[in-house]
Design a protein around this motif. Structure first.
Motif, mmCIF file in Angstrom:
data_model
loop_
_atom_site.group_PDB
_atom_site.id
_atom_site.type_symbol
_atom_site.label_atom_id
_atom_site.label_comp_id
_atom_site.label_asym_id
_atom_site.label_seq_id
_atom_site.Cartn_x
_atom_site.Cartn_y
_atom_site.Cartn_z
ATOM 1 N N LEU A 128 -3.550 -16.768 3.205
ATOM 2 C CA LEU A 128 -3.019 -15.623 3.789
ATOM 3 C C LEU A 128 -2.276 -15.162 2.874
ATOM 4 N N PHE A 129 -2.164 -15.747 1.491
ATOM 5 C CA PHE A 129 -1.860 -14.917 0.623
ATOM 6 C C PHE A 129 -3.093 -13.282 -0.230
ATOM 7 N N LEU A 130 -3.712 -14.283 0.640
ATOM 8 C CA LEU A 130 -5.298 -12.692 0.349
ATOM 9 C C LEU A 130 -5.002 -11.791 1.484
ATOM 10 N N LYS A 131 -4.733 -12.270 2.420
ATOM 11 C CA LYS A 131 -4.809 -11.568 3.621
ATOM 12 C C LYS A 131 -3.133 -10.381 3.978
ATOM 13 N N VAL A 132 -2.270 -10.451 3.044
ATOM 14 C CA VAL A 132 -1.462 -10.111 3.081
ATOM 15 C C VAL A 132 -1.608 -8.694 2.394
ATOM 16 N N ALA A 182 -2.051 -5.317 4.440
ATOM 17 C CA ALA A 182 -0.919 -4.241 3.239
ATOM 18 C C ALA A 182 -1.758 -2.767 2.783
ATOM 19 N N LEU A 183 -2.982 -2.987 2.119
ATOM 20 C CA LEU A 183 -3.852 -2.492 1.846
ATOM 21 C C LEU A 183 -4.341 -0.885 2.994
ATOM 22 N N ILE A 184 -5.052 -1.905 4.142
ATOM 23 C CA ILE A 184 -5.177 -0.945 5.730
ATOM 24 C C ILE A 184 -3.597 -0.367 6.192
ATOM 25 N N ALA A 185 -2.685 -1.189 5.312
ATOM 26 C CA ALA A 185 -1.502 0.429 6.161
ATOM 27 C C ALA A 185 -1.355 0.762 5.124
ATOM 28 N N SER A 186 -2.122 0.630 3.819
ATOM 29 C CA SER A 186 -1.779 1.459 3.003
ATOM 30 C C SER A 186 -2.422 2.958 2.942
ATOM 31 N N VAL A 187 -3.415 2.715 3.490
ATOM 32 C CA VAL A 187 -4.655 3.767 3.833
ATOM 33 C C VAL A 187 -4.402 4.791 4.787
ATOM 34 N N ILE A 188 -3.860 3.876 6.193
ATOM 35 C CA ILE A 188 -3.709 5.015 6.992
ATOM 36 C C ILE A 188 -2.222 5.544 7.439
ATOM 37 N N ALA A 240 9.617 0.357 5.294
ATOM 38 C CA ALA A 240 8.446 -0.297 5.227
ATOM 39 C C ALA A 240 7.619 0.782 4.971
ATOM 40 N N VAL A 241 7.379 2.010 5.055
ATOM 41 C CA VAL A 241 5.888 2.788 4.128
ATOM 42 C C VAL A 241 6.376 2.400 2.424
ATOM 43 N N LEU A 242 7.319 2.732 2.175
ATOM 44 C CA LEU A 242 8.079 2.179 -0.159
ATOM 45 C C LEU A 242 7.495 0.729 0.027
ATOM 46 N N LEU A 243 8.045 -0.119 1.304
ATOM 47 C CA LEU A 243 7.925 -1.861 1.031
ATOM 48 C C LEU A 243 6.076 -2.045 0.698
ATOM 49 N N ASP A 288 -8.608 9.023 -3.759
ATOM 50 C CA ASP A 288 -7.834 7.756 -4.162
ATOM 51 C C ASP A 288 -9.326 6.590 -3.744
ATOM 52 N N LEU A 289 -10.559 6.443 -4.373
ATOM 53 C CA LEU A 289 -11.388 5.331 -3.821
ATOM 54 C C LEU A 289 -10.931 3.698 -4.205
ATOM 55 N N SER A 290 -9.699 3.455 -5.008
ATOM 56 C CA SER A 290 -9.124 2.929 -5.263
ATOM 57 C C SER A 290 -8.957 1.422 -4.421
ATOM 58 N N PRO A 291 -8.327 1.851 -3.127
ATOM 59 C CA PRO A 291 -8.735 1.108 -1.960
ATOM 60 C C PRO A 291 -9.956 0.436 -1.503
ATOM 61 N N ILE A 292 -10.978 1.398 -1.779
ATOM 62 C CA ILE A 292 -12.034 0.533 -1.510
ATOM 63 C C ILE A 292 -12.886 -0.798 -2.622
ATOM 64 N N PHE A 293 -12.525 -0.392 -3.613
ATOM 65 C CA PHE A 293 -12.542 -1.304 -4.450
ATOM 66 C C PHE A 293 -12.060 -2.575 -4.609
ATOM 67 N N ALA A 294 -11.125 -2.413 -4.127
ATOM 68 C CA ALA A 294 -9.891 -3.370 -4.298
ATOM 69 C C ALA A 294 -10.248 -4.299 -2.359
ATOM 70 N N PHE A 295 -10.850 -3.562 -1.578
ATOM 71 C CA PHE A 295 -10.990 -4.168 -0.587
ATOM 72 C C PHE A 295 -12.084 -5.196 -1.031
ATOM 73 N N ILE A 296 -13.034 -4.458 -1.954
ATOM 74 C CA ILE A 296 -14.612 -5.487 -1.758
ATOM 75 C C ILE A 296 -13.967 -7.513 -2.769
#
Length: 197
Positions: free
Chosen positions: A110-114, A118-124, A136-139, A162-170
Motif C-alpha cells: 500500500l505504501f508503494l501504491k500511494v 500520487a505520481l499519476i495524479a501529479s502528472v495529470i 489537494a494539488v499542493l499535498l 520532465d521525464l522524472s515521473p517515468i523513471f519513478a514509475f519504473i
C-alpha cells in the motif's frame, strides 16, 4: 462461506483499507515533511489522533520517523486480515506469525501504491492545474517531490519536459514486482487477504 460472510468480508476490507490508507498517509506526510496546516492534512491528523495519541506514549519516534503511525498501520492490517480469516471460517491461532509477516507485506504494498497513484495524479495535475493552490494539488506535489528529486538531479533539463515521473514509475514497479511480489509469493500470502497485492 455464505453470502452474508462474503458481504461482511467486503465491508470489513473496504472500511479497514480506507482507515489503513488514512493512517499510512499520516506516516507518509510526516516522512515527506508535508504541510500539516493543509486542510487535507488536518483531516488525516484528526482521523488518526484518537488511536495514535495513546500509542505514541508507548512507541517513540525512531530516527525522526513517526514509528507509532507505522506500527498502527501494521496492527490495522493485521486485525483486518485476522477478522477476514475468521469470517472465512479459519482459526487464527496458528497463523499469528504468518499474519504479522503478511500484514507488513500488505502495508509495504500500500505504501508503494500511494506513491504510484500520487505520481499519476501529479502528472495529470501538471497538465490541467499547473500552479494551482488547491490543498489537494499542493499535498500531491509535496508527496511526489521527494520521490522525484533524485531523478531530477540525474536527468538532463529537456526544456520544460520532465521525464522524472517515468523513471519513478519504473522504480516503483520494479520494487513492487521484485521485492513485494516475491515476498508475498514466498510467504504464501493469499490474495483475498490483502486487496493491495
Amino acid at each position: 462461506m455464505t453470502g452474508l460472510n462474503t458481504a461482511a468480508i467486503y465491508v470489513l476490507q473496504t472500511l479497514g483499507s480506507l482507515y489503513l490508507l488514512i493512517v499510512l498517509l499520516r506516516f507518509i506526510l510526516q516522512l515527506v515533511r508535508a504541510d500539516f496546516y493543509n486542510q487535507i492534512s488536518q483531516f488525516i491528523v484528526n482521523a488518526t489522533q484518537p488511536l495514535l495519541k495513546p500509542l505514541r506514549k508507548v512507541i517513540p519516534s525512531i530516527a525522526g520517523l513517526d514509528s507509532a503511525s507505522l506500527i498502527l498501520a501494521i496492527l490495522i492490517q493485521l486485525l483486518v486480515m485476522a477478522l477476514t480469516l475468521m469470517l472465512m471460517g479459519y482459526g487464527v491461532g496458528g497463523f499469528l506469525l504468518e499474519l504479522l509477516v503478511w500484514a507488513i507485506i500488505g502495508v509495504t504494498s500500500l505504501f508503494l501504491k500511494v506513491f504510484y497513484f500520487a505520481l499519476i495524479a501529479s502528472v495529470i495535475l501538471s497538465w490541467i492545474a499547473q500552479g494551482s493552490y488547491n490543498p489537494a494539488v499542493l499535498l500531491v506535489n509535496q508527496i511526489c517531490d521527494p520521490l522525484l528529486a533524485p531523478f531530477r538531479r540525474i536527468l538532463p533539463n529537456l526544456g520544460g519536459l520532465d521525464l522524472s515521473p517515468i523513471f519513478a514509475f519504473i522504480a516503483l514497479n520494479l520494487v513492487d514486482m521484485l521485492v513485494v511480489g516475491n515476498l508475498a509469493a514466498m510467504s504464501g500470502l493469499p490474495a483475498q487477504l490483502s486487496p493491495f497485492l
